[in-house]
Design an enzyme around this catalytic site. Structure first.
Site, mmCIF file in Angstrom:
data_model
loop_
_atom_site.group_PDB
_atom_site.id
_atom_site.type_symbol
_atom_site.label_atom_id
_atom_site.label_comp_id
_atom_site.label_asym_id
_atom_site.label_seq_id
_atom_site.Cartn_x
_atom_site.Cartn_y
_atom_site.Cartn_z
ATOM 1 N N GLU A 225 0.804 -1.226 0.000
ATOM 2 C CA GLU A 225 0.000 0.000 0.000
ATOM 3 C C GLU A 225 0.835 1.274 0.000
ATOM 4 O O GLU A 225 0.784 2.063 0.964
ATOM 5 C CB GLU A 225 -0.975 0.012 1.185
ATOM 6 C CG GLU A 225 -1.946 -1.158 1.187
ATOM 7 C CD GLU A 225 -3.052 -1.003 2.213
ATOM 8 O OE1 GLU A 225 -2.955 -0.102 3.063
ATOM 9 O OE2 GLU A 225 -4.028 -1.777 2.157
ATOM 10 N N GLU B 253 -5.065 -8.728 1.119
ATOM 11 C CA GLU B 253 -5.711 -8.392 2.393
ATOM 12 C C GLU B 253 -7.191 -8.178 2.171
ATOM 13 O O GLU B 253 -7.586 -7.515 1.217
ATOM 14 C CB GLU B 253 -5.165 -7.094 3.017
ATOM 15 C CG GLU B 253 -3.807 -7.205 3.633
ATOM 16 C CD GLU B 253 -3.333 -5.886 4.236
ATOM 17 O OE1 GLU B 253 -4.168 -5.079 4.687
ATOM 18 O OE2 GLU B 253 -2.107 -5.671 4.241
HETATM 19 C C1 GBH Z 1 -4.421 -2.055 5.536
HETATM 20 O O1 GBH Z 1 -4.550 -0.705 5.342
HETATM 21 C C2 GBH Z 1 -3.047 -2.291 6.030
HETATM 22 O O2 GBH Z 1 -2.233 -2.884 5.027
HETATM 23 C C3 GBH Z 1 -2.966 -3.069 7.306
HETATM 24 O O3 GBH Z 1 -1.702 -2.923 7.863
HETATM 25 C C4 GBH Z 1 -4.071 -2.602 8.229
HETATM 26 O O4 GBH Z 1 -3.970 -3.158 9.508
HETATM 27 C C5 GBH Z 1 -5.376 -2.977 7.598
HETATM 28 O O5 GBH Z 1 -5.482 -2.473 6.309
HETATM 29 C C6 GBH Z 1 -6.585 -2.503 8.393
HETATM 30 O O6 GBH Z 1 -6.614 -1.118 8.476
HETATM 31 O O7 GBH Z 1 -8.018 6.227 3.266
HETATM 32 O O8 GBH Z 1 -9.628 7.886 3.314
HETATM 33 O O9 GBH Z 1 -9.640 6.431 1.461
HETATM 34 C C7 GBH Z 1 -5.809 -0.263 4.934
HETATM 35 C C8 GBH Z 1 -5.717 1.209 4.662
HETATM 36 C C9 GBH Z 1 -7.944 1.876 4.982
HETATM 37 C C10 GBH Z 1 -6.602 2.893 3.322
HETATM 38 C C11 GBH Z 1 -9.174 2.419 4.350
HETATM 39 C C12 GBH Z 1 -7.822 3.428 2.700
HETATM 40 C C13 GBH Z 1 -10.092 4.105 3.097
HETATM 41 C C14 GBH Z 1 -10.429 5.439 3.622
HETATM 42 N N1 GBH Z 1 -6.903 1.683 4.018
HETATM 43 N N2 GBH Z 1 -8.853 3.622 3.704
HETATM 44 S S1 GBH Z 1 -9.376 6.596 2.859
#
Ligand code: GBH
Length: 474
Positions: A172, A379
């Site tokens: 990511e 994931e």
């Molecule tokens: C993942 O990130 C990670 O890889 C992991 O480490 C983490 O524990 C897991 O998910 C749970 O969070 O960012 O405003 O568009 C996910 C990260 C979360 C980024 C949702 C995008 C959407 C809202 N993502 N997010 S926004």
């Protein structure tokens, strides 16, 4: 032999890989052991006010000391693959120079234990934990960090290449750049639009150079990949303003990575949208795009929830719940005026909308745009307010429903032609959920932090049966 599943059980292709994932800083602990030095997440979590309840990854799920038990647990659940990440500052503490053998030994022992248990190790080189020393000289906005990453990739590949066959460079990169240097809700907590875009380019370059290093160091059978969180962007209405909002967020959320990585160029509309923030001609040097677009074997996709956007007529900047803590700064560098909305569905404990169709659309969309690129769901999962009953059990029917719906979306995408090779549940264990600390539980296995006792939740048993039968319950 009896057939365990009725003929109607919705099943997956033979050879489909079933796994679970974690990340180094979220589970390992042992933050100062065997020569490990601080990463940006150690610094950030130890800075008051950055992480809920002042939580840190100092101990986390103590996976560093308990990996043998955790591998045994994975074996009990019948998992076929384990996706973990390597802590850069554990194996190369200053981010440059020679390796620390004691640090590498942890990953040698972990992967040996996995192989002995018949579980395929899948290594991610970078899950957000930059050595602090590299941040101190500029971090990802600084071009040299990409070269340091390629050297680190070479070092880890030489140490583990005889036992790890599946490699992911970055997890990511959107989060590293836009949450780390844009909104500042992730380490290193900077809020600088130009630095954000510079970080994005140098993460892309780091990936490309690392793929080169991996190819040179690994047997030809090794698979390389990168994992992206591709936002499933939808306009709030059918109107032209909201279509424009979706285009802009797709550009700065998705195509800033898929453009150079998969298609060899940054999209023209992204360059135009952000031209006032950074000099792209100076940032992107001759030869960069060829390096960044080196072929990969598999694209990893992480999916949790869709992103619904609109363009407010009054042009006012929006406030929003981005799921990663409140910030006065938007992560959407160059598109701060766009508004975000929750889809009108059930929410998880993160306040993320549950929408399994988004995963189907994401996978079939990639299959249409990049038909020869195999995909892997690296994931998918959800946090809920889990607790241990007096009988010592954790009932999590909402997580089972979430997983069932999303796995069915994967199955439908495959039926519709998407070449999806496997699925990794996030997460094996409850763990350090970044700016939320230990307050959010994503695990299939409950962790009682005071005792470090592991309790497989009902969803873990449910998932084990899916893995065993290679099918969803009819
Ligand atoms: C993942 O990130 C990670 O890889 C992991 O480490 C983490 O524990 C897991 O998910 C749970 O969070 O960012 O405003 O568009 C996910 C990260 C979360 C980024 C949702 C995008 C959407 C809202 N993502 N997010 S926004």
């Amino acid at each position: 032999e009896t057939t365990a599943q009725p003929a109607s059980a919705p099943s997956f292709p033979a050879g489909f890989v079933w796994g679970a994932a974690t990340a180094a800083y979220q589970v390992e602990g042992a933050a100062a052991e065997d020569g490990r030095t601080p990463s940006i997440w150690d610094t950030f979590s130890h800075t008051p006010g950055k992480v809920r309840n002042g939580d840190t990854g100092d101990i986390a799920a103590d996976h560093y000391h308990r990996y043998r038990d955790d591998v045994a647990l994975m074996k009990d659940l019948g998992l076929q693959a384990y996706r973990f990440s390597v802590s850069w500052s554990r194996v190369q503490p200053t981010g440059r120079g020679p390796a620390v053998e004691r640090g590498l030994d942890f990953y040698r022992h972990l992967t040996d234990a996995l192989l002995e248990a018949g579980i395929t190790p899948v290594a991610t080189l970078y899950h957000w934990d930059l050595p602090q020393e590299l941040e101190d000289v500029g971090g990802w906005p600084h071009r040299d960090t990409a070269h340091r990453f390629a050297d680190y990739a070479d070092l880890v590949a030489r140490a583990l290449g005889d036992r790890v066959g599946m490699w992911t460079t970055l997890n990511e990169p959107w989060c590293s750049a836009f949450l780390g240097y844009g909104s500042g809700v992730h380490a290193p907590g900077r809020t600088d639009p130009a630095a954000t875009l510079r970080a994005a380019h140098h993460l892309n370059l780091a990936h490309g150079q690392a793929v080169g290093a991996l190819r040179a160091a690994l047997p030809s059978t090794a698979q390389t990949s990168v994992t992206l969180n591709l936002h499933q962007v939808r306009p709030l209405t059918d109107g032209p303003e909201d279509a424009e909002a979706a285009r802009r967020i797709d550009a700065v959320g998705n195509r800033i990575f898929t453009g150079p990585l998969l298609d060899g160029a940054y999209p023209e509309d992204l360059l135009a949208d952000t031209a006032h923030l950074v000099d792209w001609d100076a940032l992107v040097r001759d030869g960069d795009l060829a390096e960044i677009s080196r072929p990969i074997d598999v694209l990893g996709v992480n999916y949790y929830s869709p992103t619904v956007v609109s363009l407010p007529a009054d042009g006012a900047a929006s406030t929003r719940n981005d799921g990663h803590g409140a910030s006065d700064h938007s992560p959407w560098t160059g598109s701060e005026h766009i508004a975000f909305h929750l889809a009108n569905t059930e929410l998880t404990a993160m306040n993320w909308a549950i929408d399994a169709d988004g995963l189907h659309t994401l996978l079939t969309g990639l299959a249409a745009s990049h038909p020869r690129l195999p995909l892997m769901v690296t994931e998918n999962g959800a946090a809920f307010d889990d607790y241990v009953s007096p009988e010592g059990r954790v009932a999590d029917p909402q997580r089972i429903a979430y997983l069932h719906a999303h796995l069915d979306a994967v199955r439908r995408a495959i039926a519709d032609g998407a070449d999806v090779r496997g699925y990794f549940l996030w997460s094996l264990l409850d763990n350090f959920e970044w700016s939320y600390g230990y307050s959010k539980r994503f695990g299939a296995v409950y962790v009682d932090y005071p005792t470090q006792r592991r309790i497989p939740k009902a969803s873990a048993h449910w998932y084990a049966e899916v893995v065993r039968s290679n099918a969803l319950p009819a």
